[in-house]
Design a protein around this motif. Structure first.
Motif, PDB file in Angstrom:
ATOM      1  N   PHE A 123     -15.753 -65.857  51.551  1.00 56.73           N
ATOM      2  CA  PHE A 123     -17.177 -65.551  51.744  1.00 56.73           C
ATOM      3  C   PHE A 123     -17.834 -66.705  52.487  1.00 56.73           C
ATOM      4  CE2 PHE A 123     -15.877 -62.838  48.385  1.00 56.73           C
ATOM      5  CZ  PHE A 123     -16.627 -61.687  48.524  1.00 56.73           C
ATOM      6  N   ILE A 124     -18.758 -66.374  53.356  1.00 56.08           N
ATOM      7  CA  ILE A 124     -19.444 -67.399  54.155  1.00 56.08           C
ATOM      8  C   ILE A 124     -20.944 -67.149  54.078  1.00 56.08           C
ATOM      9  CG2 ILE A 124     -19.854 -68.162  56.542  1.00 56.08           C
ATOM     10  CD1 ILE A 124     -16.910 -67.793  57.089  1.00 56.08           C
ATOM     11  N   VAL A 215     -25.265 -64.774  65.107  1.00 55.96           N
ATOM     12  CA  VAL A 215     -25.384 -65.297  63.745  1.00 55.96           C
ATOM     13  C   VAL A 215     -24.704 -66.665  63.678  1.00 55.96           C
ATOM     14  CG1 VAL A 215     -25.486 -63.039  62.628  1.00 55.96           C
ATOM     15  CG2 VAL A 215     -23.275 -64.129  62.984  1.00 55.96           C
ATOM     16  N   ARG A 216     -25.029 -67.423  62.634  1.00 49.59           N
ATOM     17  CA  ARG A 216     -24.477 -68.771  62.506  1.00 49.59           C
ATOM     18  C   ARG A 216     -23.918 -68.957  61.098  1.00 49.59           C
ATOM     19  NH1 ARG A 216     -29.147 -72.120  63.410  1.00 49.59           N
ATOM     20  NH2 ARG A 216     -28.870 -71.589  65.589  1.00 49.59           N
ATOM     21  N   PRO A 217     -22.642 -69.381  61.007  1.00 51.64           N
ATOM     22  CA  PRO A 217     -22.072 -69.641  59.683  1.00 51.64           C
ATOM     23  C   PRO A 217     -22.482 -71.031  59.210  1.00 51.64           C
ATOM     24  CG  PRO A 217     -20.387 -69.953  61.375  1.00 51.64           C
ATOM     25  CD  PRO A 217     -21.665 -69.598  62.094  1.00 51.64           C
ATOM     26  N   LEU A 218     -22.901 -71.142  57.958  1.00 53.24           N
ATOM     27  CA  LEU A 218     -23.357 -72.446  57.464  1.00 53.24           C
ATOM     28  C   LEU A 218     -22.355 -73.088  56.506  1.00 53.24           C
ATOM     29  CD1 LEU A 218     -27.153 -71.809  56.853  1.00 53.24           C
ATOM     30  CD2 LEU A 218     -26.026 -72.764  58.869  1.00 53.24           C
ATOM     31  N   ALA A 219     -21.713 -72.275  55.678  1.00 55.89           N
ATOM     32  CA  ALA A 219     -20.788 -72.873  54.713  1.00 55.89           C
ATOM     33  C   ALA A 219     -19.837 -71.819  54.172  1.00 55.89           C
ATOM     34  CB  ALA A 219     -21.566 -73.494  53.559  1.00 55.89           C
ATOM     35  N   VAL A 220     -18.644 -72.283  53.790  1.00 52.98           N
ATOM     36  CA  VAL A 220     -17.626 -71.393  53.213  1.00 52.98           C
ATOM     37  C   VAL A 220     -17.656 -71.531  51.696  1.00 52.98           C
ATOM     38  CG1 VAL A 220     -15.186 -70.810  53.148  1.00 52.98           C
ATOM     39  CG2 VAL A 220     -16.169 -71.785  55.213  1.00 52.98           C
ATOM     40  N   PHE A 221     -17.651 -70.417  51.005  1.00 52.76           N
ATOM     41  CA  PHE A 221     -17.654 -70.448  49.532  1.00 52.76           C
ATOM     42  C   PHE A 221     -16.228 -70.592  49.015  1.00 52.76           C
ATOM     43  CE2 PHE A 221     -21.638 -68.357  50.478  1.00 52.76           C
ATOM     44  CZ  PHE A 221     -22.497 -68.915  49.560  1.00 52.76           C
ATOM     45  N   ASP A 222     -15.606 -71.736  49.290  1.00 56.55           N
ATOM     46  CA  ASP A 222     -14.251 -71.943  48.797  1.00 56.55           C
ATOM     47  C   ASP A 222     -14.070 -73.435  48.561  1.00 56.55           C
ATOM     48  OD1 ASP A 222     -11.729 -71.446  47.956  1.00 56.55           O
ATOM     49  OD2 ASP A 222     -10.920 -70.850  49.904  1.00 56.55           O
ATOM     50  N   THR A 223     -12.957 -73.787  47.919  1.00 63.19           N
ATOM     51  CA  THR A 223     -12.730 -75.199  47.611  1.00 63.19           C
ATOM     52  C   THR A 223     -12.222 -75.954  48.841  1.00 63.19           C
ATOM     53  OG1 THR A 223     -10.650 -74.421  46.719  1.00 63.19           O
ATOM     54  CG2 THR A 223     -12.364 -75.000  45.143  1.00 63.19           C
ATOM     55  N   LYS A 232     -12.281 -73.532  61.207  1.00 64.38           N
ATOM     56  CA  LYS A 232     -12.076 -74.747  60.417  1.00 64.38           C
ATOM     57  C   LYS A 232     -13.213 -75.755  60.550  1.00 64.38           C
ATOM     58  CE  LYS A 232      -8.981 -77.133  63.666  1.00 64.38           C
ATOM     59  NZ  LYS A 232      -8.793 -76.102  64.689  1.00 64.38           N
ATOM     60  N   ASP A 233     -14.167 -75.520  61.464  1.00 66.40           N
ATOM     61  CA  ASP A 233     -15.303 -76.436  61.579  1.00 66.40           C
ATOM     62  C   ASP A 233     -16.403 -76.120  60.564  1.00 66.40           C
ATOM     63  OD1 ASP A 233     -14.033 -77.703  63.642  1.00 66.40           O
ATOM     64  OD2 ASP A 233     -14.916 -76.385  65.167  1.00 66.40           O
ATOM     65  N   ILE A 234     -16.288 -74.997  59.880  1.00 67.72           N
ATOM     66  CA  ILE A 234     -17.342 -74.648  58.923  1.00 67.72           C
ATOM     67  C   ILE A 234     -17.093 -75.408  57.619  1.00 67.72           C
ATOM     68  CG2 ILE A 234     -18.501 -72.736  57.768  1.00 67.72           C
ATOM     69  CD1 ILE A 234     -17.024 -70.882  59.787  1.00 67.72           C
ATOM     70  N   PRO A 235     -18.079 -76.190  57.161  1.00 67.18           N
ATOM     71  CA  PRO A 235     -17.865 -76.967  55.932  1.00 67.18           C
ATOM     72  C   PRO A 235     -17.836 -76.070  54.704  1.00 67.18           C
ATOM     73  CG  PRO A 235     -20.127 -77.160  56.658  1.00 67.18           C
ATOM     74  CD  PRO A 235     -19.413 -76.372  57.722  1.00 67.18           C
ATOM     75  N   THR A 236     -17.255 -76.555  53.634  1.00 65.63           N
ATOM     76  CA  THR A 236     -17.321 -75.808  52.382  1.00 65.63           C
ATOM     77  C   THR A 236     -18.705 -76.035  51.779  1.00 65.63           C
ATOM     78  OG1 THR A 236     -16.580 -77.659  51.043  1.00 65.63           O
ATOM     79  CG2 THR A 236     -14.874 -76.228  51.955  1.00 65.63           C
ATOM     80  N   VAL A 237     -19.045 -75.215  50.811  1.00 63.48           N
ATOM     81  CA  VAL A 237     -20.357 -75.347  50.175  1.00 63.48           C
ATOM     82  C   VAL A 237     -20.484 -76.716  49.517  1.00 63.48           C
ATOM     83  CG1 VAL A 237     -21.815 -74.448  48.320  1.00 63.48           C
ATOM     84  CG2 VAL A 237     -20.671 -72.881  49.852  1.00 63.48           C
ATOM     85  N   LYS A 238     -19.358 -77.156  48.958  1.00 59.16           N
ATOM     86  CA  LYS A 238     -19.394 -78.455  48.280  1.00 59.16           C
ATOM     87  C   LYS A 238     -19.688 -79.579  49.277  1.00 59.16           C
ATOM     88  CE  LYS A 238     -17.361 -81.032  44.647  1.00 59.16           C
ATOM     89  NZ  LYS A 238     -16.263 -81.195  43.700  1.00 59.16           N
ATOM     90  N   GLU A 239     -19.018 -79.526  50.441  1.00 63.61           N
ATOM     91  CA  GLU A 239     -19.267 -80.543  51.463  1.00 63.61           C
ATOM     92  C   GLU A 239     -20.705 -80.495  51.958  1.00 63.61           C
ATOM     93  OE1 GLU A 239     -14.768 -80.246  53.366  1.00 63.61           O
ATOM     94  OE2 GLU A 239     -16.493 -79.652  54.547  1.00 63.61           O
ATOM     95  N   ALA A 240     -21.212 -79.292  52.140  1.00 64.35           N
ATOM     96  CA  ALA A 240     -22.518 -79.135  52.764  1.00 64.35           C
ATOM     97  C   ALA A 240     -23.664 -79.341  51.783  1.00 64.35           C
ATOM     98  CB  ALA A 240     -22.622 -77.755  53.400  1.00 64.35           C
ATOM     99  N   LEU A 241     -23.467 -78.921  50.546  1.00 64.13           N
ATOM    100  CA  LEU A 241     -24.597 -78.919  49.610  1.00 64.13           C
ATOM    101  C   LEU A 241     -24.340 -79.729  48.348  1.00 64.13           C
ATOM    102  CD1 LEU A 241     -25.418 -75.120  49.873  1.00 64.13           C
ATOM    103  CD2 LEU A 241     -26.764 -76.979  50.813  1.00 64.13           C
ATOM    104  N   GLY A 242     -23.112 -80.164  48.173  1.00 67.66           N
ATOM    105  CA  GLY A 242     -22.813 -80.954  46.990  1.00 67.66           C
ATOM    106  C   GLY A 242     -22.586 -80.131  45.731  1.00 67.66           C
TER     107      GLY A 242
END
Lengths: 322, 504, 153
Positions: A123-124, A215-223, A232-242
């Motif tokens: 999910f993104i 559209v623009r992808p902001l973060a991947v909902f994965d570990t 692979k340039d899309i950060p994970t949610v953890k990287e992007a939002l902590g």
């Protein structure tokens, strides 16, 4: 009519009967899809059916049947009723957990015979490319400043997209307006058309709109990040939002209750052969699906953990059947 | 854009293999269209795994040709037996079946096929030259706009039928109630299922229609004894040429139907509402609205033109946006992914030979299609000469098979029988069936769109007024609702100025 | 006609009551997210009851002259209806193809008095054709019974 038969036969060469394992299907296999035609589960079922046809992996044809009524309840209960049947299989998505939990239908995945997990869908978090939000952080800040004014589009209600939205809300203290739509494709187009502000679409549902710059992808909902080329340039949610918000969706195959052992073995071997074909692998790469073939104990363990996870997530979100 | 690309496409579409594939597709599609319950979407879905071994362009030509065939074929059983083979052929039964009963089945079929072709051609030309522009317009349509469109379809249709307004209301209510059974996607709750699995999938529109129209009509027509009141029809192609001589009279209906169809089809709206709306407009603007429903050829032309125009236009969002304009297109979209193509806005750039081959094949497919079905008109019309004792069981079995095919569920055959009885009783008691069917089709879509809109606006109805497109369409819809009240008043006003208006 | 009208309207009123009952379980209010699940069904049900009540009163006041079906009409209708119902019942036991053959053959002989040869030919060929169209080309499985199981389909 005769003409049509001849013509149809020209195109549709019937499969030969190979000699093989101890048990083999002796009649056409019914492949139940607990969702409508055209969705992700339906696509994968038809892909498997097509690969089986092309590579002659099954002596009898695989017939895809859609039973999507009641968020998949129709399909699950149908297969549950076919105890011991060796010629019926079912592909499942997250509604394997969400539908019984939300609607209270008398069904659990334990009623079925697990065969194989084929893949996990990602999910993104997407926003419209015309919006100023370049990172997830910027978007979340904007949502925080004006609670209950940003619209999050998703597929259905009390299903994966809403669960994910609620997870995000609770982890970061946000409040979205969740707008349910019928299918993932429709959700992404409503994002392109600016009718909603963000979505949590699967990669494949938005991929072409992304490439077209809408559209623009902001973060991947994965570990971890998606290890495929442009993703692979899309950060994970953890990287992007902590915040560690992650969720993947099952694309797995089950059989009816107490399916004969020999049949189970045949299907597991068959699904492995399908999984290894270049066509299936290309499908996984194109759709940024997570390759995750697993069977028997490993598969059961994963399903058990995820059932528990869904229970917790849905309880937190107030989505359990009251 | 345009001509040179199209020529490239024709190079692809006119290879012998692709033409052969188109003929196979149309043949299978026509059969699928004839068999109620087996819709274009099923047909395409069923053949999808088999296209795996073909080149993508040939595969899509096979599937789209099948879809054209289904669009043509849907009219056949509507006209002959009052059984719509496809949802968008329901409105075709209103006048097509009475025509067949008067022995004019050949004419009705010719009109239906020709109208289908005209509607399709109109849409194809628009797609060829304006696809990207139209895609941008389609994007402007969100839930509020969709609700406004559903409202417009409904408003154009109600107030048309005669009979007791109270009974029309009951029919409408019943249709909406049946549409609401099953899962409510907005909240994920099950409605009116009472814990019964068989109710969870809701009432499928096509099963209701097979029962209400098909079985109900058989019961009604045997009341005067065990035979069909069918008249003789000629067994040669003269009927096609004769009908073609009459058809230019309906030029305005063709144009109107094409526009309505295209407009409803190029964004996810659907061929079915388009066919109803086109029928309603044809009746409203006709000089002889009283003839509609009793075998008026224009009543066949209008819905068929719109349905096929919409069916073709539904390909546009699939090609340009990667979103399905119809259930059939949704399956084709899945096909693109399976063949390793990425549907969406870049398809035109990345795979021009695929896109333009497909567009060119729309021309060839529809031309081939109309010639093929027209050639069979005398044969189709002759079906009615089969003795009653053979035809009846065959129709009943085909209806049962069709009902079962929708969900592979035995209960659906029972629903079909029950709907058949309801159709019979309602028809005898003067409850109109058309509003029930329309409400059943639109109910679900309209309620979802309305509630999605209200979620977006947090409960405020103002959203239908403040958004320009939704506002304009809603205003027109409200005008139509008010028309039955306004018309007498308007007539009186005009009557005072221009006394006694003539027939022309 | 009058009786049939009364019965139909009463039946629809009952249906309306069921709908209203279920809708009130789902919530009939109007929340910040717009109408709740039961909102539309509730009002549809209420309106249905109201409309049928009026029809009921109108029908009750009217003197009933024409019967709903005459005896002469009922015969043919039943002759179509009961074999069709029998077909559906049989399908559950014998599968669709066998039932379709029996039904078609029976009907042809009983109503049409066609020759046994024609009856047999159609009773076998028609289900067979249906079988090939649905099961083989379009891969749509139909209900099957003991015969198909025995043949390994």
């Amino acid at each position: 009519m005769k003409l049509a038969t001849a013509l149809a036969l020209c195109l549709v060469a019937s499969s030969a009967v190979p000699a093989g394992a101890a048990w083999e299907p002796t009649k056409p296999i019914e492949f139940v899809v607990p969702a409508g035609t055209g969705g992700g589960a339906d696509q994968m079922a038809r892909l498997i059916s097509g690969i089986a046809e092309k590579h002659k992996l099954s002596p009898r044809p695989i017939i895809v049947v859609n039973k999507g009524g009641g968020a998949g309840a129709e399909g699950f209960l149908d297969v549950k009723g076919k105890k011991g049947d060796a010629h019926t299989i079912i592909i499942t998505l997250s509604n394997l957990f969400t539908t019984p939990l939300h609607t209270g239908i008398p069904f659990s995945w334990r009623d079925l015979t697990p065969l194989a997990r084929m893949a996990l869908d990602q999910f993104i978090l997407w926003v419209n490319a015309e919006t100023p939000y370049k990172t997830a952080k910027e978007y979340v800040t904007a949502v925080k400043d004006k609670p209950t004014s940003f619209k999050m589009g998703g597929t259905g209600s009390a299903q994966e997209d809403q669960i994910l939205t609620i997870q995000l809300e609770q982890a970061l203290g946000l409040k979205f307006i969740y707008v349910p739509f019928k299918g993932g494709g429709e959700v992404c187009v409503n994002l392109v058309g600016n009718h909603v502000d963000s979505t949590v679409n699967n990669p494949i549902e938005c991929a072409s709109h992304w490439k077209a710059g809408r559209v623009r992808p902001l973060a991947v909902f994965d570990t971890q990040r998606i290890p495929v080329a442009e993703w692979k340039d899309i950060p994970t949610v953890k990287e992007a939002l902590g915040a560690d918000v992650h969720y993947v969706m099952l694309r797995g195959i089950f059989g009816p209750p107490s399916m004969p052992k020999e049949a189970v073995d045949w299907y597991v071997a068959f699904l492995k052969k399908v999984y290894d074909t270049p066509e299936f692998q290309k499908y996984l790469t194109d759709g940024a699906l997570k390759p995750a073939f697993a069977t028997s104990a490993e598969y059961v363990k994963w399903v058990e953990e995820n059932e528990q996870l869904h229970k917790e997530l849905m309880a937190k979100g107030g989505l359990l059947k009251k | 854009m345009g001509i040179e690309n199209l020529l490239l496409g024709f190079h692809v579409a006119i290879t012998p293999y692709n033409l052969f594939v188109a003929v196979v597709g149309i043949t299978l599609g026509t059969i699928i269209g004839v068999l109620p319950g087996l819709g274009g979407a099923n047909g395409v879905a069923i053949l999808l795994p088999l296209t795996f071994t073909m080149p993508p362009t040939s595969a899509i030509i096979l599937l789209t040709s099948l879809y054209w065939g289904a669009l043509f074929g849907g009219a056949i059983t509507s006209v002959l037996f009052n059984i719509p083979g496809e949802p968008w052929s329901v409105a075709t039964t209103f006048d097509g079946y009475p025509l067949a009963r008067q022995g004019l089945g050949g004419q009705a079929l010719t009109a239906a096929f020709t109208s289908s072709f005209v509607g399709a051609f109109f849409s194809i030309v628009l797609i060829t030259f304006f696809a990207p522009l139209l895609a941008e317009i389609a994007l402007k349509f969100g839930p509020p706009e969709f609700f406004a469109i559903q409202l417009l379809t409904f408003s154009s249709f109600v107030g048309l039928g005669g009979g007791s307004p109270l009974k029309s209301l009951v029919s409408i209510l019943l249709g909406f109630i049946l549409a609401a059974v099953g899962l409510d996607i907005v909240t994920g709750q099950l409605r009116m299922t009472f814990g019964l699995v068989d109710l969870m999938k809701g009432f499928d529109f096509i099963i209701a229609v097979i029962g209400l129209f098909g079985i109900g009509e058989i019961l009604l027509s045997v009341e005067e004894g065990l035979s069909f009141r069918s008249a003789r029809t000629g067994m040669n192609l003269r009927v096609v040429l004769d009908t073609w001589r009459i058809l230019p009279r309906y030029a305005r209906t063709f144009v109107r139907g094409s526009f309505i169809g295209f407009w409803m089809g190029f964004k996810p709206g659907g061929a079915t509402p388009a066919s109803f709306m086109s029928y309603a407009f044809a009746k409203r603007f006709s000089k002889h609205p009283e003839r509609f429903g009793h075998g008026e050829l224009e009543g066949v032309v209008a819905p068929e033109t719109a349905a096929h125009a919409a069916g073709v236009a539904a390909m546009l969002p699939m090609l340009t946006l990667g979103i399905p304009g119809s259930p059939t297109a949704a399956v084709m979209l899945g096909g693109l992914i399976i063949w390793g193509l990425q549907p969406g806005p870049l398809l035109f750039k990345e795979r021009p030979e695929f896109v333009w081959g497909l567009i060119a094949s729309m021309y060839t497919g529809n031309i081939l299609g109309v010639l093929m079905v027209l050639a069979f008109v005398p044969f189709f019309a002759a079906i009615l000469r089969i003795p009653f004792a053979i035809l009846t069981p065959v129709i009943v079995v085909v209806c049962a098979v069709g009902s079962y095919a929708v969900h592979s569920n035995m209960i659906d055959i029972w629903y079909m029988v029950i709907f058949g009885l309801v159709g019979y009783v309602f028809k005898k008691l003067d409850y109109p069936l058309a509003p029930l069917v329309l409400a059943l089709v639109l109910g679900d879509l309209a309620e979802n769109a309305l509630r999605q809109s209200l979620i977006m606006s947090q409960g405020s109805l103002a959203i239908f007024v403040t958004r320009p497109i939704a506002g304009a369409i809603t205003a027109v819809a409200l005008l139509f609702f008010a028309l039955p009240v306004l018309t007498p008043w308007w007539r009186r006003l005009r009557g005072a100025v221009v006394p006694a208006q003539g027939a022309s | 006609m009058r009786i049939a009208d009364l019965v139909t309207a009463s039946f629809l009123m009952l249906l309306g009551a069921i709908v209203v009952f279920d809708a009130s379980r789902l919530g009939v209010g109007w929340s910040t997210d717009g109408p709740k699940s039961g909102f539309f069904p509730f009002w549809l049900g209420v309106l249905l009851i109201a409309a049928c009540a009026v029809i009921l009163v109108q029908a009750a006041r009217r003197a009933g002259l024409a019967p709903f079906v005459t005896r002469a009409q009922a015969g043919p209708v039943l002759k179509v209806l009961w074999p069709a119902v029998a077909l559906v019942v049989l399908t559950q036991w014998l599968g669709l193809y066998v039932s379709a053959g029996l039904y078609t053959g029976f009907y042809m002989r009983w109503i049409g008095r066609h020759s046994w040869l024609a009856v047999l030919a159609l009773a076998i060929l028609f289900p067979l054709a249906t079988f090939f169209i649905f099961e083989k080309w379009f891969l749509v499985p139909m209900p099957k019974g003991p015969l198909e199981a025995w043949l390994g389909q």
